[in-house]
Design an enzyme around this catalytic site. Structure first.
Site, mmCIF file in Angstrom:
data_model
loop_
_atom_site.group_PDB
_atom_site.id
_atom_site.type_symbol
_atom_site.label_atom_id
_atom_site.label_comp_id
_atom_site.label_asym_id
_atom_site.label_seq_id
_atom_site.Cartn_x
_atom_site.Cartn_y
_atom_site.Cartn_z
ATOM 1 N N ARG A 129 -6.265 3.995 -5.794
ATOM 2 C CA ARG A 129 -6.144 5.080 -5.028
ATOM 3 C C ARG A 129 -7.130 5.660 -4.077
ATOM 4 O O ARG A 129 -8.293 5.720 -4.524
ATOM 5 C CB ARG A 129 -5.773 6.254 -5.798
ATOM 6 C CG ARG A 129 -4.518 6.416 -6.517
ATOM 7 C CD ARG A 129 -4.237 7.477 -7.588
ATOM 8 N NE ARG A 129 -5.475 7.316 -8.643
ATOM 9 C CZ ARG A 129 -5.995 8.368 -9.219
ATOM 10 N NH1 ARG A 129 -5.318 9.261 -9.247
ATOM 11 N NH2 ARG A 129 -6.785 8.047 -10.146
ATOM 12 N N CYS B 83 -0.565 3.136 2.412
ATOM 13 C CA CYS B 83 0.289 2.153 1.568
ATOM 14 C C CYS B 83 1.767 2.627 1.341
ATOM 15 O O CYS B 83 2.637 1.713 1.709
ATOM 16 C CB CYS B 83 -0.445 2.339 0.097
ATOM 17 S SG CYS B 83 -2.144 1.677 0.313
ATOM 18 N N ASN C 167 4.242 0.777 -6.318
ATOM 19 C CA ASN C 167 4.010 1.789 -5.244
ATOM 20 C C ASN C 167 5.609 2.224 -4.810
ATOM 21 O O ASN C 167 5.584 3.739 -4.601
ATOM 22 C CB ASN C 167 3.658 1.005 -3.935
ATOM 23 C CG ASN C 167 1.998 1.197 -4.094
ATOM 24 O OD1 ASN C 167 1.396 1.452 -4.913
ATOM 25 N ND2 ASN C 167 1.367 0.772 -2.925
ATOM 26 N N LYS D 111 -4.312 13.064 2.030
ATOM 27 C CA LYS D 111 -4.575 13.419 0.735
ATOM 28 C C LYS D 111 -5.770 14.040 0.704
ATOM 29 O O LYS D 111 -6.858 13.660 1.578
ATOM 30 C CB LYS D 111 -3.934 12.580 -0.406
ATOM 31 C CG LYS D 111 -5.081 11.324 -0.450
ATOM 32 C CD LYS D 111 -4.680 10.676 -1.623
ATOM 33 C CE LYS D 111 -5.743 9.642 -1.860
ATOM 34 N NZ LYS D 111 -5.616 8.947 -3.318
ATOM 35 N N GLY E 32 5.279 18.476 -2.211
ATOM 36 C CA GLY E 32 4.289 18.844 -0.993
ATOM 37 C C GLY E 32 5.148 18.249 0.196
ATOM 38 O O GLY E 32 6.394 18.392 0.357
ATOM 39 N N THR F 279 -2.924 -6.116 6.128
ATOM 40 C CA THR F 279 -1.518 -6.526 6.159
ATOM 41 C C THR F 279 -0.729 -5.398 6.973
ATOM 42 O O THR F 279 0.150 -4.784 6.306
ATOM 43 C CB THR F 279 -0.843 -6.558 4.897
ATOM 44 O OG1 THR F 279 -0.940 -5.687 3.942
ATOM 45 C CG2 THR F 279 -1.493 -8.051 4.089
#
Ligand code: UDX
Length: 431
Positions: free
Chosen positions: A153, A260, A208, A321, A253, A86
């Site tokens: 994740r 996402c 989220n 990440k 960070g 999506t």
């Protein structure tokens, strides 16, 4: 139970393989022939720790197969999960064209009852759109629609699937609820949260958006610590001891990235706006996170006394990440581009994401790549740590001659680094 999973990307593949591990018979479908061929040969097109081994296990148990033939894949299954992409449209809304195309094909190709489940992250109201399209496509088709969002994740997807905090399903009838109870029978029944379809779709975006908000919040608390001399690590730790806050997602960070959070917070803003609801808090999260990459570049520039041009910058980390090769919306990539645009000579290292980054950064002649982290740091004027790979914490620092370090992930202890003679800068540290 036989289950069809449409879309063998990140969500579909992990879900299909884990469903097979639960004992179901899975057929994963994708239009990309090369991907299907690769999967049938036991290879995994994405980097996800443990997934290759799990695929081998379920293939050996004959619990999973891969095909481009959706009709064949639908035969004999009563549940079809739609796990296609999506992507973000220009206006930030979620592009549902792939989801709706899959639903249409299910309607055209099915000759028996189907529970059509959207597992892809879709805006509230998508279930109703799927239902309407399927009815129009095949008025005689006996089906129901449902929502079963995932909370996986990257880098921890198998763990997140197999030990979920909750399994959310949005259904429109009892039969659908019973089918999900069978699909997830191996989990404690209290983990299964049954609600309506719109609520299930909203739970995903709300979760989220909240996690993204939490990250943006701790990043701004780091800025406050930097300005006042507060200790961000102690602040984050002490906040996290409050069970109402929780200690996860309080690591400051360079901002959140990935396929996402950045996409989902724009999508929820979009469909909220269509519903004439102003999610002002989330607008501020977007702007806070967007400007963070510039803040990090300014931080590095200040450490170099404002002179980035011609400085050799060892960039530790490219992935959005740790434990992934994914560079989508990676802060590290944005920072690399901005430092290169300022004339810096970047030597970039990452444990998994170098290949993906080479394509993305090809236009920058002053960005080179190095597989050896010590080689990347050789003769560097500064080391910038942009991805939280744990491996960086295990480096033999005696081999690192560069004194200036900008640790944008706070992987090291400031006092120890200073005692070792480094000019160590970090997020939230008073300059
Ligand atoms: C996220 C959600 O966690 C997951 O539930 C959902 O299904 C998909 O989106 P993912 O995008 O894989 O998962 O990554 P996540 O681990 O959430 O990290 C997102 C970003 O936030 C990364 O850039 C990460 O570095 C950053 N992050 C995360 C922080 O900056 N600080 C933190 O404390 C945690």
């Amino acid at each position: 139970m036989k289950i069809t999973v449409i879309g063998s990307g990140y969500v579909g593949l992990v879900s299909g393989i884990c469903f097979a591990k639960l004992g179901h018979e899975i057929v994963c479908v994708d239009k990309d022939e090369s991907k299907i061929t690769k999967l049938n040969s036991g290879a995994i097109p994405i980097f996800e720790p443990g997934l290759k081994e799990l695929l081998s296990e379920v293939v050996a148990a004959k619990k999973i197969s891969f095909t481009t033939n959706l009709k064949e894949a639908l035969n004999g299954s009563i549940t079809a999960f739609i796990a296609v992409g999506t992507p973000q449209d220009e206006d930030g809304s979620a592009d549902l064209s792939y989801v709706l195309a899959a639903a249409k094909e299910i309607a055209e190709l099915s000759d028996s009852y189907k529970l059509i489940v959207t597992k892809s992250t879709v805006p509230a109201g998508t279930g109703a759109k799927v239902k309407k399209l399927v009815k129009e496509t095949n008025p005689q088709f006996d089906f129901a629609v449902a929502s079963n969002p995932e909370f996986l994740r990257e880098g921890a997807a198998i763990e997140d699937f197999m030990t979920p905090d909750r399994i959310v399903v949005g259904v429109e009838d009892k039969k659908s609820e019973q089918i999900f109870a069978e699909i997830y029978a191996k989990f404690p029944s209290e983990k299964l949260i049954v609600t309506d379809i719109i609520t299930a779709e909203l739970i995903k975006y709300a979760s989220n958006s909240f996690l993204a908000t939490k990250i943006a919040f701790i990043n701004e608390m780091a800025d406050l610590c930097e300005a006042t001399g507060g200790n961000i690590k102690e602040l984050s730790h002490s906040m996290g001891l409050d069970l109402r806050i929780g200690d996860k997602f309080l690591n400051p960070g360079p901002g959140f990235g990935g396929s996402c959070f950045p996409k989902d917070i724009l999508a929820i803003l979009n469909f909220a706006k269509e519903a004439d609801v102003n999610l002002s808090l989330i607008y501020s999260v977007v702007s806070s996170n967007d400007k963070r990459k510039d803040q990090m570049v300014e931080k590095v520039s200040a450490i170099l006394d404002g002179e980035v041009a011609n400085k050799k910058i060892a960039l530790f980390g490219l992935a959005f990440k740790a434990n992934t090769d994914d560079i989508r919306y990676s802060p590290a990539i944005t920072i690399a581009k901005k430092l290169a645009q300022k004339g810096g000579k970047i030597i970039a290292h990452d444990y998994e994401a170098i290949e993906n980054s080479k394509r993305e950064l090809a236009e920058f002649k002053n960005i080179e790549f190095c597989e050896d982290v010590y080689e990347a740091a050789k003769d560097a004027d500064i080391i910038v740590i942009a991805t939280e790979w744990k491996e960086y914490q295990k480096l033999d620092l005696s081999k690192i001659k560069t004194r200036k370090i900008a640790d944008l992930r706070n992987l090291f202890d400031a006092k120890k680094m200073k005692d070792l003679g480094f000019e160590y800068h970090y997020v939230g540290g008073k300059e």
